[in-house]
Design a protein around this motif. Sequence first.
Motif, PDB file in Angstrom:
ATOM      1  N   VAL A  31       0.851  -1.187   0.000  1.00 54.97           N
ATOM      2  CA  VAL A  31       0.000   0.000   0.000  1.00 54.97           C
ATOM      3  C   VAL A  31       0.894   1.247   0.000  1.00 54.97           C
ATOM      4  O   VAL A  31       1.764   1.384   0.859  1.00 54.97           O
ATOM      5  CB  VAL A  31      -0.951   0.007   1.209  1.00 54.97           C
ATOM      6  CG1 VAL A  31      -1.744   1.286   1.280  1.00 54.97           C
ATOM      7  CG2 VAL A  31      -1.872  -1.204   1.135  1.00 54.97           C
ATOM      8  N   PRO A  32       0.686   2.150  -0.959  1.00 55.60           N
ATOM      9  CA  PRO A  32       1.575   3.305  -1.053  1.00 55.60           C
ATOM     10  C   PRO A  32       1.414   4.291   0.102  1.00 55.60           C
ATOM     11  O   PRO A  32       0.325   4.470   0.638  1.00 55.60           O
ATOM     12  CB  PRO A  32       1.168   3.961  -2.379  1.00 55.60           C
ATOM     13  CG  PRO A  32      -0.216   3.502  -2.632  1.00 55.60           C
ATOM     14  CD  PRO A  32      -0.341   2.147  -2.001  1.00 55.60           C
ATOM     15  N   HIS A  33       2.527   4.888   0.459  1.00 55.47           N
ATOM     16  CA  HIS A  33       2.528   5.962   1.449  1.00 55.47           C
ATOM     17  C   HIS A  33       1.767   7.131   0.835  1.00 55.47           C
ATOM     18  O   HIS A  33       2.009   7.490  -0.316  1.00 55.47           O
ATOM     19  CB  HIS A  33       3.975   6.359   1.759  1.00 55.47           C
ATOM     20  CG  HIS A  33       4.116   7.209   2.967  1.00 55.47           C
ATOM     21  ND1 HIS A  33       3.642   8.496   3.030  1.00 55.47           N
ATOM     22  CD2 HIS A  33       4.697   6.947   4.166  1.00 55.47           C
ATOM     23  CE1 HIS A  33       3.930   9.003   4.208  1.00 55.47           C
ATOM     24  NE2 HIS A  33       4.566   8.077   4.923  1.00 55.47           N
ATOM     25  N   CYS A  36       4.576  10.106   0.223  1.00 50.19           N
ATOM     26  CA  CYS A  36       5.979   9.842  -0.086  1.00 50.19           C
ATOM     27  C   CYS A  36       6.061   8.847  -1.243  1.00 50.19           C
ATOM     28  O   CYS A  36       6.070   7.638  -1.015  1.00 50.19           O
ATOM     29  CB  CYS A  36       6.704   9.287   1.128  1.00 50.19           C
ATOM     30  SG  CYS A  36       6.638  10.348   2.582  1.00 50.19           S
ATOM     31  N   PRO A  37       6.076   9.333  -2.478  1.00 50.98           N
ATOM     32  CA  PRO A  37       6.113   8.435  -3.633  1.00 50.98           C
ATOM     33  C   PRO A  37       7.252   7.416  -3.532  1.00 50.98           C
ATOM     34  O   PRO A  37       8.357   7.747  -3.116  1.00 50.98           O
ATOM     35  CB  PRO A  37       6.335   9.383  -4.812  1.00 50.98           C
ATOM     36  CG  PRO A  37       5.849  10.715  -4.332  1.00 50.98           C
ATOM     37  CD  PRO A  37       6.144  10.740  -2.858  1.00 50.98           C
ATOM     38  N   GLY A  38       6.914   6.188  -3.864  1.00 49.23           N
ATOM     39  CA  GLY A  38       7.909   5.124  -3.844  1.00 49.23           C
ATOM     40  C   GLY A  38       8.033   4.409  -2.510  1.00 49.23           C
ATOM     41  O   GLY A  38       8.702   3.393  -2.423  1.00 49.23           O
ATOM     42  N   VAL A  86     -10.564  -1.387  -5.347  1.00 51.07           N
ATOM     43  CA  VAL A  86      -9.893  -0.728  -6.469  1.00 51.07           C
ATOM     44  C   VAL A  86      -8.625  -0.030  -5.988  1.00 51.07           C
ATOM     45  O   VAL A  86      -7.570  -0.129  -6.620  1.00 51.07           O
ATOM     46  CB  VAL A  86     -10.846   0.252  -7.187  1.00 51.07           C
ATOM     47  CG1 VAL A  86     -10.105   1.105  -8.198  1.00 51.07           C
ATOM     48  CG2 VAL A  86     -11.978  -0.528  -7.876  1.00 51.07           C
ATOM     49  N   GLU A  87      -8.707   0.668  -4.853  1.00 49.28           N
ATOM     50  CA  GLU A  87      -7.508   1.332  -4.330  1.00 49.28           C
ATOM     51  C   GLU A  87      -6.397   0.327  -4.046  1.00 49.28           C
ATOM     52  O   GLU A  87      -5.222   0.641  -4.226  1.00 49.28           O
ATOM     53  CB  GLU A  87      -7.821   2.114  -3.055  1.00 49.28           C
ATOM     54  CG  GLU A  87      -8.457   3.445  -3.332  1.00 49.28           C
ATOM     55  CD  GLU A  87      -8.411   4.386  -2.162  1.00 49.28           C
ATOM     56  OE1 GLU A  87      -7.524   5.255  -2.137  1.00 49.28           O
ATOM     57  OE2 GLU A  87      -9.289   4.266  -1.285  1.00 49.28           O
ATOM     58  N   ILE A 130      -3.414   1.607  -6.157  1.00 46.62           N
ATOM     59  CA  ILE A 130      -3.403   2.972  -6.683  1.00 46.62           C
ATOM     60  C   ILE A 130      -3.547   4.010  -5.577  1.00 46.62           C
ATOM     61  O   ILE A 130      -3.431   5.208  -5.831  1.00 46.62           O
ATOM     62  CB  ILE A 130      -4.517   3.191  -7.726  1.00 46.62           C
ATOM     63  CG1 ILE A 130      -5.898   3.024  -7.098  1.00 46.62           C
ATOM     64  CG2 ILE A 130      -4.322   2.272  -8.922  1.00 46.62           C
ATOM     65  CD1 ILE A 130      -7.027   3.543  -7.963  1.00 46.62           C
ATOM     66  N   GLY A 131      -3.818   3.579  -4.361  1.00 49.30           N
ATOM     67  CA  GLY A 131      -3.981   4.514  -3.261  1.00 49.30           C
ATOM     68  C   GLY A 131      -4.037   3.794  -1.940  1.00 49.30           C
ATOM     69  O   GLY A 131      -3.879   2.582  -1.869  1.00 49.30           O
TER      70      GLY A 131
END
Length: 151
Positions: A31-33, A36-38, A86-87, A130-131
């Motif tokens: 799950v993306p931060h 903070c991309p990446g 979806v996220e 995606i989120g």
Amino acid sequence: MFFKLLIWCLLVTVAHFHSWYKEHILNGDRVPHPCCPGRVWSRVGHTGPSSTPLNDFGRDFQRSRHLFTKELCLADSDGDGISNGVELGLNTTVYDLPTLCHFIDSSHMSRKFEEVVLFLKRSKLLSTPIGHPGFCDQNTGRCQPNFPCGC
């Protein structure tokens, strides 16, 4: 000495349970931060990477008895207009979201969740998230990002 050993055992137990939770959430380890991309958010259901309060997704996951149910998959815990499924990376180009969420939910009884996730990945029905389902990190007009920034 006994007290130190007891505390150590409790800490190991808590850390083990949190990793178990991640294994029962789609892409729980990816799950993306939110700002903070990446980087990934290490504790998906919590308000911070090292804090204990639950975010909205964490409370929904807790209410679902720590299972990734159809209801949790279809829900929009953070209110950004995008469902949790979806996220978290469900690909709805072949099957619609309710069908995928039903497949995931009904599999709790007959297969291990890890096997279902592996099947979804191999079938290209699950890709990169995606989120974050617990923070409004999508600027959709329904909400503004509401996460604690700082990398």
